[in-house]
Structures are given as C-alpha cells and as structure tokens.
Design a protein around this motif. Sequence first.
Motif, mmCIF file in Angstrom:
data_model
loop_
_atom_site.group_PDB
_atom_site.id
_atom_site.type_symbol
_atom_site.label_atom_id
_atom_site.label_comp_id
_atom_site.label_asym_id
_atom_site.label_seq_id
_atom_site.Cartn_x
_atom_site.Cartn_y
_atom_site.Cartn_z
ATOM 1 N N UNK A 19 0.797 -1.232 0.000
ATOM 2 C CA UNK A 19 0.000 0.000 0.000
ATOM 3 C C UNK A 19 0.835 1.291 0.000
ATOM 4 N N UNK A 20 1.915 1.404 0.805
ATOM 5 C CA UNK A 20 2.695 2.660 0.752
ATOM 6 C C UNK A 20 3.244 2.970 -0.638
ATOM 7 N N UNK A 21 3.680 1.945 -1.380
ATOM 8 C CA UNK A 21 4.148 2.164 -2.752
ATOM 9 C C UNK A 21 2.995 2.635 -3.630
ATOM 10 N N UNK A 22 1.870 1.997 -3.498
ATOM 11 C CA UNK A 22 0.678 2.354 -4.273
ATOM 12 C C UNK A 22 0.289 3.812 -4.016
ATOM 13 N N UNK A 23 0.309 4.230 -2.757
ATOM 14 C CA UNK A 23 -0.033 5.618 -2.406
ATOM 15 C C UNK A 23 0.985 6.589 -3.003
ATOM 16 N N UNK A 24 2.268 6.264 -2.907
ATOM 17 C CA UNK A 24 3.314 7.115 -3.474
ATOM 18 C C UNK A 24 3.107 7.254 -4.980
ATOM 19 N N UNK A 25 2.858 6.141 -5.643
ATOM 20 C CA UNK A 25 2.677 6.154 -7.091
ATOM 21 C C UNK A 25 1.526 7.065 -7.501
ATOM 22 N N UNK A 26 0.416 6.978 -6.798
ATOM 23 C CA UNK A 26 -0.749 7.791 -7.159
ATOM 24 C C UNK A 26 -0.602 9.260 -6.747
ATOM 25 N N UNK A 27 0.350 9.557 -5.870
ATOM 26 C CA UNK A 27 0.595 10.939 -5.466
ATOM 27 C C UNK A 27 1.573 11.658 -6.399
#
Length: 118
Positions: A15-23
């Motif tokens: 999830x942290x990678x996913x959030x970074x990617x979408x930010x």
Amino acid sequence: MFFVDRSVAVIKPKQPFHQWLHALPDNDLDLTLDTLRSNCNAILLPDFDEPEKCVAYLDEIYEQLFKMELAGWCEDTALWPQDMSLKAFWEWFDVEIHSQVFDSVEGDITNRPAGETE
C-alpha cells in the motif's frame, strides 16, 4: 528443462508504494494495488539453502532494489520518498522467495545491465 543454480525473489508493492505512485504529479494511472502486484519484478539471487540467508542477502541489497522499483515508475529522484531505509523497504514491499528455478529455453542466458535493451 534445466535447473538454474539460483533462487528468485519476486518484489511485490504494498500500500505505501501504491499511495506514493498515485501521489506523483501528472500521474493519470488508474492502477489498483492488486494490478500492481500481478506483474512484478523477479530478481535472481544466489542459491541459498536456508530462507533466512536469502532474507539476509536481500537486506544487503535492499537499497538497489528500492531504487530499481521506484525508478521503474519515476526517474526523478526528487520525487522519491525521503525514508528509504531497510525498515521502509519491508514496509513498502512483500518479497516472495522461491528456491528452485528452472530454465525452459535451450541456449545461453544473456546478461545485460538493468534497463538496457537490445
């Protein structure tokens, strides 16, 4: 089929990678975490007889792996997370370790630096 004297690690974003990617700015990707985790990078590792030794090896090369995963989506290092510690790596990624690797292709494996195309 030919046995390859390597282990393999599959690096799966969390999830942290996913959030970074979408930010990321100008990111119009609409990828779910499940989609990200469905086609991941696989890394050949030395042939370890104990999973703990494999994890210890990953701990040694985590910074290269972290950078490789980030660079696959964003080359601007200024947009990378500030915390790229070993602890952060394990918070951002699951790693599946497989001890048996087989090559189904006759012929030599060609080595070239990551990111380089033929």
